[in-house]
Design a protein around this motif. Structure first.
Motif, PDB file in Angstrom:
ATOM      1  N   GLN B  80      63.118  28.154  93.913  1.00  0.00           N
ATOM      2  CA  GLN B  80      63.676  29.215  93.611  1.00  0.00           C
ATOM      3  C   GLN B  80      65.075  29.276  94.048  1.00  0.00           C
ATOM      4  OE1 GLN B  80      60.586  28.974  94.986  1.00  0.00           O
ATOM      5  NE2 GLN B  80      59.213  30.398  94.119  1.00  0.00           N
ATOM      6  N   VAL B  84      68.454  25.476  89.402  1.00  0.00           N
ATOM      7  CA  VAL B  84      68.414  24.512  88.325  1.00  0.00           C
ATOM      8  C   VAL B  84      67.578  24.873  87.298  1.00  0.00           C
ATOM      9  CG1 VAL B  84      68.559  22.404  90.112  1.00  0.00           C
ATOM     10  CG2 VAL B  84      66.470  23.130  89.469  1.00  0.00           C
ATOM     11  N   PHE B  94      55.566  30.499  78.634  1.00  0.00           N
ATOM     12  CA  PHE B  94      54.401  31.575  78.979  1.00  0.00           C
ATOM     13  C   PHE B  94      53.705  32.104  77.689  1.00  0.00           C
ATOM     14  CE2 PHE B  94      57.949  31.876  82.181  1.00  0.00           C
ATOM     15  CZ  PHE B  94      57.230  31.279  83.023  1.00  0.00           C
ATOM     16  N   GLU B 104      64.155  35.723  78.575  1.00  0.00           N
ATOM     17  CA  GLU B 104      64.727  36.647  79.269  1.00  0.00           C
ATOM     18  C   GLU B 104      63.901  36.589  80.458  1.00  0.00           C
ATOM     19  OE1 GLU B 104      64.874  40.220  77.408  1.00  0.00           O
ATOM     20  OE2 GLU B 104      66.310  39.353  76.031  1.00  0.00           O
ATOM     21  N   TYR B 105      62.840  35.822  80.781  1.00  0.00           N
ATOM     22  CA  TYR B 105      62.088  35.698  82.001  1.00  0.00           C
ATOM     23  C   TYR B 105      62.648  35.690  83.449  1.00  0.00           C
ATOM     24  CZ  TYR B 105      58.197  34.284  85.158  1.00  0.00           C
ATOM     25  OH  TYR B 105      57.262  33.961  86.253  1.00  0.00           O
ATOM     26  N   ALA B 106      63.644  34.967  83.627  1.00  0.00           N
ATOM     27  CA  ALA B 106      64.527  34.816  84.631  1.00  0.00           C
ATOM     28  C   ALA B 106      65.614  35.986  84.949  1.00  0.00           C
ATOM     29  CB  ALA B 106      65.170  33.600  84.910  1.00  0.00           C
ATOM     30  N   SER B 108      65.528  39.287  85.532  1.00  0.00           N
ATOM     31  CA  SER B 108      65.347  40.577  86.093  1.00  0.00           C
ATOM     32  C   SER B 108      66.295  41.302  86.771  1.00  0.00           C
ATOM     33  CB  SER B 108      63.880  40.245  87.209  1.00  0.00           C
ATOM     34  OG  SER B 108      63.257  39.320  86.844  1.00  0.00           O
ATOM     35  N   ARG B 151      65.426  29.133  77.665  1.00  0.00           N
ATOM     36  CA  ARG B 151      64.990  29.812  79.028  1.00  0.00           C
ATOM     37  C   ARG B 151      65.540  29.221  80.098  1.00  0.00           C
ATOM     38  NH1 ARG B 151      58.527  29.241  80.209  1.00  0.00           N
ATOM     39  NH2 ARG B 151      59.318  27.276  80.207  1.00  0.00           N
ATOM     40  N   ALA B 152      65.651  27.863  80.084  1.00  0.00           N
ATOM     41  CA  ALA B 152      66.287  27.258  81.434  1.00  0.00           C
ATOM     42  C   ALA B 152      67.562  27.690  81.612  1.00  0.00           C
ATOM     43  CB  ALA B 152      66.283  25.550  81.298  1.00  0.00           C
ATOM     44  N   PRO B 155      69.408  31.729  83.010  1.00  0.00           N
ATOM     45  CA  PRO B 155      69.981  32.367  84.297  1.00  0.00           C
ATOM     46  C   PRO B 155      71.345  31.691  84.717  1.00  0.00           C
ATOM     47  CG  PRO B 155      68.008  30.941  84.610  1.00  0.00           C
ATOM     48  CD  PRO B 155      68.374  30.973  83.202  1.00  0.00           C
TER      49      PRO B 155
END
Lengths: 224, 370
Positions: B80, B84, B94, B104-106, B108, B151-152, B155
């Protein structure tokens, strides 16, 4: 027909179900993801109620919550009365008795979540706890529902443990299965018939709904 | 600015297999380091250790001055906190979230507007702007892998780890994602490590290359350098003995593609993959790959032969590998030929001798470099 006993059973089952959701989830998570080498011992302990005679389990619980036990003494100090022969005492017994019925479907569901999803989530900076909440739980809904329904149904039908721990107090610890037993003892076959039939129908309905909602969850069922 | 990636790890498996990888390389933003090797070489173990998903028994991992793992100092940074981006062979989206929610999962910590803006930007980057409301099950495997990439990257990771991301795709999807991958890495300026056993992928995407075989690092260097001068036989076997020639598309003739390398002309067949050649019309730079087994050496050009390429040159080196010898020729560009010792002795091919190398147009494999 003993509606009071029916109401006690339903309350006890619902309370057991809620407690097992809260207590069973962390235990199931640990079982699903721990790599501890002695993990099988914990799994065996959780599964014990499946094979132990309810009288044995009930006996230990009775001793465990009795006035001489630390738990019983703590409760006496806090509430001024004992745990044995109370609804709360019965709830403790029910939770232990139905533990495998909740924990096993929970942990099977948690373990079946694709490990890659968890790793992706961690590498995206999301903590293990948040990953559990955001990925594992939503993907385990069917297993959670199965576990809750099973623990509800199992508590509804428990007899031996209630007999040992409950003490047959009407409106408090006299559950529907005890009521049937009493009816038969008193040769009141009509009441026994009615109550038994109701319990049979309710149990059948609950399980039918569960099976219809999730056809693939139980490994014991060779369908699919 | 180059961030140094230092990997020096050892991990033992119960099977007795040991991965003991040790290298360090500067990671330039927007450039790709290829971790190359045959299956079972330990590539995945290495990249998962960098991601923090696997823990080696010994050694250390550092990136840009941060120690992510140091067995001696008992230091370990959680995945975490490494920042990376990790994309595996499977997209691992997911399944209960939409494409947009996956991307947008990461995010928050972002405000809702910022999050949506970043999500839009990422979806556009992987050319899936219209797909935000879909669920992963409604995507093709190539599209799913592009979502995983978005997604990777969303962030803004410090390092992108790509573990055979094209491995599970069919040929058209692979070719498309390959060129997308290159442009995404260049545009975002992220440093990336790409794990692959595919030579085309390594040549098309890689800048630096680390060759891993049997759990050990065999060679580190620029991709072309490694292909041209494998450090040893193990590397030569795993990369395939091959000449990689940077060339420029000059035109077409009778269905053949004409390439220019200095004064020399290479004729190649534009069979596979056609879409790569189309890219090349705008970017005429390609690599012509010629396997050393396909090069025929002669003392003089034959009057008639089926091979379309005949290059005159001189032998600049001969290395013996038992009954097989590796002959390096300078014919305007370096070319490697594998011939038997018997043939070399019969033709009296020694260093400095003039020679004509013949290669069929069908044996020239083109790799686009966008």
């Amino acid at each position: 027909m003993d509606w009071t006993a029916m109401w006690v059973s339903v309350r006890l089952s619902a309370a057991t179900m809620v407690v097992l959701l809260l207590v069973g989830t962390p235990i199931a998570y640990w079982i699903a993801f721990s790599k501890w080498r002695w993990k099988f011992l914990v799994e065996a302990i959780v599964a014990l109620p499946l094979v132990l005679p309810p009288t044995v389990l009930g006996f230990y619980i009775l001793v465990g919550i009795g006035p001489a036990s630390p738990l019983g003494q703590l409760n006496t100090r806090l509430t001024g009365r004992g745990l044995a022969f109370t609804f709360e005492g019965l709830l403790i017994a029910s939770v232990l008795y139905s533990l495998p019925f909740a924990v096993q479907p929970f942990s099977a569901a948690f373990a079946s979540v694709d490990k890659n999803l968890l790793e992706v989530s961690w590498s995206l900076g999301v903590s293990r706890r948040s990953t559990f909440r955001r990925v594992v739980l939503p993907l385990s809904v069917r297993g959670l529902v199965t576990g809750m329904v099973l623990s509800f149904a199992h508590t509804l039908g428990e007899f031996g443990v209630v007999l040992m721990v409950g003490g047959n107090l009407p409106g408090v610890t006299r559950t529907v299965s005890i009521a049937i037993y009493d009816s038969v003892q008193a040769l009141d076959y009509q009441a026994a018939w009615q109550t038994s039939l109701l319990l049979l129908l309710v149990s059948f309905a609950i399980l039918s709904i569960t099976y219809s909602l999730q056809k693939t969850v139980w490994a014991a069922w060779p369908m699919n | 600015m180059a961030d140094e990636l230092i990997v020096d790890i050892e991990k033992r498996f119960s099977s007795g297999f040991v991965v003991a990888a040790d290298w360090s390389a500067p990671m330039r933003g927007g450039a790709i380091l290829v971790l190359f090797g045959p299956s079972g070489a330990g590539k995945t173990t290495v990249v998962r250790s960098i991601a923090g998903l696997e823990r080696p028994e010994r050694g250390r991992i550092q990136f840009a001055g941060d120690t992510w793992f140091d067995a001696d100092a008992q230091r370990w940074t959680e995945p975490q906190r490494r920042h990376v981006g990790y994309v595996g062979q499977k997209p691992a989206l997911f399944p209960h979230l939409t494409v947009r929610a996956n991307v947008e999962y990461a995010l928050s910590d972002y405000s809702p507007t910022e999050r949506a803006r970043r999500g839009d930007e990422m979806l556009a980057l992987v050319e899936l702007a219209e797909y935000g409301d879909r669920y992963p099950r409604e995507l093709s495997s190539g599209q799913a892998q592009r979502v995983a990439l978005a997604r990777a990257i969303a962030p803004q990771p410090r390092l992108l780890l790509l573990d055979e991301p094209l491995g599970a795709l069919d040929a058209p999807a692979r070719s498309r994602l390959r060129s997308l991958l290159r442009s995404v890495v260049e545009r975002t300026g992220i440093s990336a490590v790409l794990v692959t056993h595919d030579r085309t992928e390594a040549i098309a995407l890689g800048d630096q290359m680390v060759v891993l075989a049997e759990g050990r690092v065999r060679q580190v260097g620029p991709v072309l350098e490694v292909f041209r001068r494998p450090a040893d036989l193990v590397v030569a076997r795993s990369v395939g003995v091959e000449s990689v020639v940077p060339a420029r598309i000059a035109g077409a003739e009778d269905g053949l593609v004409l390439l220019k390398v200095g004064d020399a002309t290479i004729r190649a067949v534009a069979v596979e993959p056609v879409e790569d050649i189309e890219i090349d019309r705008q970017h005429p730079d390609v690599f012509a790959c010629i396997r050393a087994e396909d090069v025929v050496l002669q003392r003089a050009a034959p009057s008639n032969a089926s091979a379309r390429n005949h290059w005159s040159g001189r032998i600049v080196g001969v290395e013996s590998e038992g009954a097989i010898e590796r002959v390096t020729i300078d014919c305007g560009f370096p070319l490697v030929a594998l011939i038997t010792r018997q043939a070399r002795e019969e033709l009296a091919l020694t260093t400095g001798a003039p020679v004509v190398a013949a290669v069929k147009a069908t044996a020239v494999h083109l790799v686009a470099r966008s």
